[in-house]
Design a protein around this motif. Structure first.
Motif, PDB file in Angstrom:
ATOM      1  N   GLU A 188     -23.434  22.038  24.191  1.00 21.57           N
ATOM      2  CA  GLU A 188     -22.826  21.533  25.419  1.00 21.57           C
ATOM      3  C   GLU A 188     -22.768  22.623  26.482  1.00 21.57           C
ATOM      4  N   LEU A 189     -22.500  23.856  26.048  1.00 23.86           N
ATOM      5  CA  LEU A 189     -22.428  24.971  26.991  1.00 23.86           C
ATOM      6  C   LEU A 189     -23.763  25.155  27.707  1.00 23.86           C
ATOM      7  N   GLU A 190     -24.850  25.096  26.953  1.00 23.13           N
ATOM      8  CA  GLU A 190     -26.166  25.297  27.563  1.00 23.13           C
ATOM      9  C   GLU A 190     -26.503  24.188  28.553  1.00 23.13           C
ATOM     10  N   LYS A 191     -26.153  22.958  28.219  1.00 18.32           N
ATOM     11  CA  LYS A 191     -26.413  21.853  29.148  1.00 18.32           C
ATOM     12  C   LYS A 191     -25.580  21.999  30.419  1.00 18.32           C
ATOM     13  N   GLU A 192     -24.299  22.384  30.252  1.00 17.61           N
ATOM     14  CA  GLU A 192     -23.436  22.503  31.416  1.00 17.61           C
ATOM     15  C   GLU A 192     -23.809  23.706  32.269  1.00 17.61           C
ATOM     16  N   ARG A 193     -24.393  24.716  31.643  1.00 14.13           N
ATOM     17  CA  ARG A 193     -24.894  25.856  32.412  1.00 14.13           C
ATOM     18  C   ARG A 193     -25.913  25.369  33.445  1.00 14.13           C
ATOM     19  N   GLY A 194     -26.787  24.486  33.012  1.00 12.26           N
ATOM     20  CA  GLY A 194     -27.778  23.929  33.932  1.00 12.26           C
ATOM     21  C   GLY A 194     -27.146  23.091  35.031  1.00 12.26           C
ATOM     22  N   VAL A 195     -26.108  22.343  34.672  1.00 13.35           N
ATOM     23  CA  VAL A 195     -25.411  21.518  35.659  1.00 13.35           C
ATOM     24  C   VAL A 195     -24.797  22.390  36.763  1.00 13.35           C
ATOM     25  N   VAL A 196     -24.129  23.471  36.358  1.00 12.95           N
ATOM     26  CA  VAL A 196     -23.477  24.338  37.335  1.00 12.95           C
ATOM     27  C   VAL A 196     -24.506  25.052  38.208  1.00 12.95           C
ATOM     28  N   LEU A 197     -25.627  25.468  37.614  1.00  9.63           N
ATOM     29  CA  LEU A 197     -26.676  26.110  38.417  1.00  9.63           C
ATOM     30  C   LEU A 197     -27.248  25.133  39.445  1.00  9.63           C
ATOM     31  N   GLU A 198     -27.346  23.868  39.083  1.00  9.18           N
ATOM     32  CA  GLU A 198     -27.787  22.870  40.055  1.00  9.18           C
ATOM     33  C   GLU A 198     -26.740  22.670  41.156  1.00  9.18           C
ATOM     34  N   GLU A 199     -25.471  22.764  40.794  1.00 11.92           N
ATOM     35  CA  GLU A 199     -24.417  22.664  41.809  1.00 11.92           C
ATOM     36  C   GLU A 199     -24.502  23.827  42.793  1.00 11.92           C
ATOM     37  N   ILE A 200     -24.808  25.012  42.285  1.00 12.95           N
ATOM     38  CA  ILE A 200     -24.988  26.173  43.162  1.00 12.95           C
ATOM     39  C   ILE A 200     -26.168  25.945  44.100  1.00 12.95           C
ATOM     40  N   ASN A 201     -27.262  25.397  43.566  1.00  9.69           N
ATOM     41  CA  ASN A 201     -28.430  25.098  44.408  1.00  9.69           C
ATOM     42  C   ASN A 201     -28.084  24.074  45.489  1.00  9.69           C
ATOM     43  N   MET A 202     -27.301  23.064  45.105  1.00 10.11           N
ATOM     44  CA  MET A 202     -26.905  22.032  46.067  1.00 10.11           C
ATOM     45  C   MET A 202     -26.079  22.631  47.195  1.00 10.11           C
ATOM     46  N   ALA A 203     -25.151  23.528  46.841  1.00  4.02           N
ATOM     47  CA  ALA A 203     -24.324  24.171  47.867  1.00  4.02           C
ATOM     48  C   ALA A 203     -25.173  25.021  48.799  1.00  4.02           C
ATOM     49  N   GLU A 204     -26.162  25.677  48.250  1.00  2.00           N
ATOM     50  CA  GLU A 204     -27.034  26.522  49.064  1.00  2.00           C
ATOM     51  C   GLU A 204     -27.840  25.687  50.052  1.00  2.00           C
ATOM     52  N   ASP A 205     -28.035  24.411  49.752  1.00  2.00           N
ATOM     53  CA  ASP A 205     -28.738  23.502  50.656  1.00  2.00           C
ATOM     54  C   ASP A 205     -27.792  22.798  51.632  1.00  2.00           C
ATOM     55  N   THR A 206     -26.523  23.153  51.612  1.00  2.00           N
ATOM     56  CA  THR A 206     -25.532  22.561  52.512  1.00  2.00           C
ATOM     57  C   THR A 206     -25.042  23.646  53.464  1.00  2.00           C
ATOM     58  N   PRO A 207     -25.572  23.696  54.678  1.00  2.00           N
ATOM     59  CA  PRO A 207     -25.276  24.833  55.574  1.00  2.00           C
ATOM     60  C   PRO A 207     -23.799  25.064  55.828  1.00  2.00           C
ATOM     61  N   GLU A 208     -23.010  24.008  55.932  1.00  2.00           N
ATOM     62  CA  GLU A 208     -21.580  24.198  56.184  1.00  2.00           C
ATOM     63  C   GLU A 208     -20.911  24.898  55.005  1.00  2.00           C
ATOM     64  N   ASP A 209     -21.362  24.592  53.789  1.00  2.00           N
ATOM     65  CA  ASP A 209     -20.848  25.291  52.606  1.00  2.00           C
ATOM     66  C   ASP A 209     -21.243  26.763  52.634  1.00  2.00           C
ATOM     67  N   VAL A 210     -22.491  27.018  52.986  1.00  2.00           N
ATOM     68  CA  VAL A 210     -22.967  28.399  53.069  1.00  2.00           C
ATOM     69  C   VAL A 210     -22.156  29.166  54.103  1.00  2.00           C
ATOM     70  N   SER A 211     -21.883  28.515  55.233  1.00  2.00           N
ATOM     71  CA  SER A 211     -21.104  29.153  56.296  1.00  2.00           C
ATOM     72  C   SER A 211     -19.697  29.475  55.828  1.00  2.00           C
ATOM     73  N   ALA A 212     -19.060  28.543  55.131  1.00  2.00           N
ATOM     74  CA  ALA A 212     -17.700  28.778  54.642  1.00  2.00           C
ATOM     75  C   ALA A 212     -17.659  29.947  53.666  1.00  2.00           C
TER      76      ALA A 212
END
Length: 501
Positions: free
Chosen positions: A198-222
């Motif tokens: 489960e840890l390995e699967k969730e590691r991938g989920v969180v890394l995708e969340e980081i990628n999503m935030a990086e694609d959201t300029p307002e998040d990057v700005s904050a």
């Protein structure tokens, strides 16, 4: 997550109201709070019911001017229906704070833990948020699927969030199902075993969340403005963390991090809605083992030092995202209300100075606003705008003029009256939402060890004078500011760093 307060229009369930302050990460999304903090530090004045009442705890009442000399006993008698707020600290160090709302069908339950990215160093940045995700991945008696199914079967909502300075796991259910919610949340909190698969699967989920935030300029700005104001400090780190930390942390280090922060004295159980306090008390003891003394590790929230860096990140996008930030006031400061009102007047709503000047009069932006954030040892005051790169320099000139005028002239009588009414009415409207109240009761207890009071909060705003607000305006804007830019590269991208105040 942020719970809103007066003029807050945070992107958080459309309730948005938490002090975070900055931003919050849930299991599913990041929500940002832009504007006033809903949480306040002031204590409820309990009424003694006299004979046959049960002493829950002893505490000292604080008003805006500091501690009173006397200690008062918090008492209740279950048969007295007018007693609506309860607080109890157990032998384990766990604290329970509860707001009874008898006319509701539902109850909101939260488990607040005093841990967030402010507690991390460079090698552990991101673990608070990762641990939050992993608590949903199963225990020795429940799989991840069973956790979801048990609460779905009763129509309850289950979620969690991580902010800069806290983590919360919460449910909302009909009041008859409160025990099931306490059972599941306590099992997650106490017994999450984080199996490798489960840890390995969730590691991938969180890394995708980081990628999503990086694609959201307002998040990057904050994230970038936080790093600029708190450069090389824990509070300047992102909530999601360094991707390399998430990629390479092992189960042992994650479990150790959880053990260092998830302990009773670092935790608050917050409840708001329809419940019986005697029964709630028994359930907390039963499921959280609250009656058992527990070792308490020493955890300090770090002090903060304001910096005046300019940071930028070029991105191939249409808009520029420009922010400025000043050091603000602490969570329990007696200037808390004054700073919220100043923020409201400058950039808190459609009638605010920045909105009327920069958007309505000059048409330079779609979005412009100011917002404060409050922490235990510091605070921030930020101004954000999203606009065309061609308008950045003109925006910066107008912003400079508006802030100078705000400092020189101060808040007007009408602005003060409007901000106070908005703040008080927002408090009252949010007090009718048990999820919102659960969050504010939980966070206030977690950060100030006090029971939240709607009346104390209301009085804090209603007693403000122009001198109070103007003093905090001058104090904040006398400080050096940090600044950030996110957007396409162009000649005047750094104009925000050159603003003269």
């Amino acid at each position: 997550m942020r719970l809103p307060h007066n003029n807050v229009v945070a992107r958080y369930d459309r309730l948005a109201r938490q002090g975070q302050c900055g931003s919050v990460r849930t299991r599913n999304k990041k929500y940002k709070r832009r504007r006033v903090n809903f949480d306040t530090p002031h204590a409820t004045h309990f009424t003694s019911t006299g004979k046959n009442s049960t002493i829950l705890s002893e505490y000292r009442v604080e008003n805006r001017h500091g501690w009173s000399d006397a200690c008062r006993r918090v008492t209740f008698r279950p048969t007295e229906r007018f007693i609506m707020e309860f607080f109890k600290q157990y032998p384990s160090g766990l604290r329970l704070v509860a707001k009874r709302m008898d006319n509701f069908y539902t109850v909101s339950l939260g488990v607040y833990v005093d841990v967030g990215s402010i507690c991390e160093d460079a090698s552990t940045n991101g673990l608070s948020h990762f641990v939050e995700h992993l608590l949903f991945k199963g225990t020795p008696t429940r799989s991840s699927l069973q956790i979801s199914e048990e609460l779905d079967d009763i129509g309850a909502n289950l979620n969690a969030f991580t902010s800069k300075d806290s983590t919360c796991f919460y449910t909302k259910s009909v009041s008859e199902d409160l025990e099931k919610c306490i059972d599941v949340l306590s099992d997650m909190y106490l017994n999450a075993d984080m199996p490798e698969g489960e840890l390995e699967k969730e590691r991938g989920v969180v890394l995708e969340e980081i990628n999503m935030a990086e694609d959201t300029p307002e998040d990057v700005s904050a994230d970038l403005i936080g790093q600029a104001l708190y450069f090389d400090e824990p509070l300047g780190q992102t909530i999601l963390g360094n991707p390399e930390n998430i990629k390479y942390c092992d189960r042992h280090s994650i479990l150790k991090y959880k053990q260092n922060h998830y302990f009773p004295a670092n935790t608050v159980i917050a409840v708001a809605g329809k419940f019986d306090f005697d029964e709630l008390d028994k359930l907390v003891v039963k499921y959280f083992h609250a009656g058992e003394p527990c070792a308490t590790p020493h955890v300090d929230e770090p002090e903060c030092e304001y910096k005046s860096k300019f940071l930028h990140k070029f991105k191939d996008i249409n808009q520029s995202h420009v922010e400025l930030a000043w050091g603000g006031v602490k969570y329990d400061s007696d200037k808390f209300y004054a700073l919220n009102v100043a923020c409201n007047a400058l950039g808190g709503g459609m009638s605010s100075r920045l909105f009327q000047s920069i958007r309505e009069k000059h048409g330079l932006v779609y979005t412009v606003y100011s917002y404060p954030s409050f922490y235990r040892n510091c605070g921030t005051f930020e101004v954000y705008a999203g606009l065309s790169p061609d308008n950045v320099e003109k925006y910066c000139a107008l912003l400079s003029d508006e802030i100078r005028r705000f400092v020189d002239e101060g808040i007007t009588d009408r602005e003060l009256a409007r901000a106070k009414v908005q703040s008080v009415n927002s408090i009252l409207m949010n007090s009718e939402n048990n999820m919102s109240l659960m969050r504010v009761f939980g966070r206030v207890m977690l950060k100030s060890d006090k029971v939240y009071s709607v009346e104390a909060d209301r009085n804090g705003y209603e007693s403000l004078t122009k001198d109070d607000v103007n003093a905090v305006i001058r104090e904040v804007f006398a400080r050096s500011f940090a600044s950030s830019y996110v957007g396409p590269k162009h000649k005047g991208f750094d104009a925000v760093s050159k603003i003269k105040l």
